[in-house]
Design a protein around this motif. Sequence first.
Motif, short mmCIF file in Angstrom:
data_model
loop_
_atom_site.label_atom_id
_atom_site.label_comp_id
_atom_site.label_asym_id
_atom_site.label_seq_id
_atom_site.Cartn_x
_atom_site.Cartn_y
_atom_site.Cartn_z
N THR A 46 1.06 4.49 -8.76
CA THR A 46 1.94 4.72 -7.61
C THR A 46 3.33 4.19 -7.92
O THR A 46 4.33 4.86 -7.63
CB THR A 46 1.36 4.04 -6.35
OG1 THR A 46 0.06 4.58 -6.10
CG2 THR A 46 2.25 4.28 -5.14
N MET A 66 5.23 5.69 -0.45
CA MET A 66 4.87 4.97 -1.67
C MET A 66 5.27 3.50 -1.54
O MET A 66 4.50 2.60 -1.88
CB MET A 66 5.54 5.62 -2.88
CG MET A 66 5.03 7.01 -3.18
SD MET A 66 6.03 7.85 -4.41
CE MET A 66 4.92 7.77 -5.80
N ARG A 67 6.49 3.26 -1.07
CA ARG A 67 6.96 1.89 -0.87
C ARG A 67 6.05 1.16 0.11
O ARG A 67 5.62 0.03 -0.15
CB ARG A 67 8.39 1.91 -0.33
CG ARG A 67 8.95 0.53 0.01
CD ARG A 67 10.08 0.58 1.00
NE ARG A 67 9.63 1.17 2.26
CZ ARG A 67 10.43 1.75 3.14
NH1 ARG A 67 11.73 1.82 2.92
NH2 ARG A 67 9.95 2.25 4.26
N LEU A 101 8.88 8.92 -0.73
CA LEU A 101 9.28 7.64 -1.32
C LEU A 101 8.94 6.48 -0.40
O LEU A 101 8.43 5.45 -0.85
CB LEU A 101 10.78 7.65 -1.62
CG LEU A 101 11.27 8.65 -2.66
CD1 LEU A 101 12.79 8.70 -2.67
CD2 LEU A 101 10.73 8.33 -4.03
N LEU A 150 6.75 6.26 -8.08
CA LEU A 150 7.91 5.87 -7.28
C LEU A 150 9.16 5.83 -8.14
O LEU A 150 10.21 6.37 -7.77
CB LEU A 150 7.67 4.51 -6.62
CG LEU A 150 8.83 3.93 -5.81
CD1 LEU A 150 9.18 4.83 -4.63
CD2 LEU A 150 8.48 2.53 -5.34
N LYS A 193 12.25 8.40 -7.75
CA LYS A 193 13.58 7.83 -7.47
C LYS A 193 14.58 8.36 -8.48
O LYS A 193 15.70 8.75 -8.12
CB LYS A 193 13.51 6.30 -7.48
CG LYS A 193 14.71 5.65 -6.87
CD LYS A 193 14.81 5.97 -5.39
CE LYS A 193 15.99 5.24 -4.78
NZ LYS A 193 16.21 5.56 -3.40
#
Length: 175
Positions: free
Chosen positions: A62, A86-87, A83, A66, A70
């Motif tokens: 993951t 994922m964060r 995004l 990410l 990005k």
Amino acid sequence: GLYPDIVALRYLEQNENDNQKLKEKALGYINSGYQRLLTFEVKGTPGGYSLYGKSPAEPVLTAYGLMELKDLSTVYEVDNNVLERMRDYLFGIQNTNGSFDMNGNSTYSTGHVVGGSDTFKMNAYITWALSEAYPDDSRLEKSIEYIEKMANVLKIESYKLFLPANLEIKFLRTR
């Protein structure tokens, strides 16, 4: 992989290359790679990704995704919600001491991403990815402190400190 296409398109743009055929070809590869990557999100675990999109989600993969997305967002329109999921997934598995819960990790896939399967390296990699994508997030401080503490406890050799050192420099620059 998606990364070579990102680099190629970035190179074309930075060097003001007007070769439309080449740009369109790179964008076509990027679009299909991006759509394919989205299929690896684990159902029932928003923002968590695995090698085949099957449970359990793998934190290091993951984190890799990410960082990749990005970077992709510098040359291609990426859904910000992806995004953020994922964060949120990664910070959702952050322990109170700043480490990340590695339960359910596949040693095979994560070992290939970070060059081994030890917890220290996996935590450093996840923290690095989060710092690249969200450098201003205050939750990073706990993870950086954890990595510094573990590096001292484990007497990690200097070459293994590359990720934590990169994190610290990046983190200090954002303060």
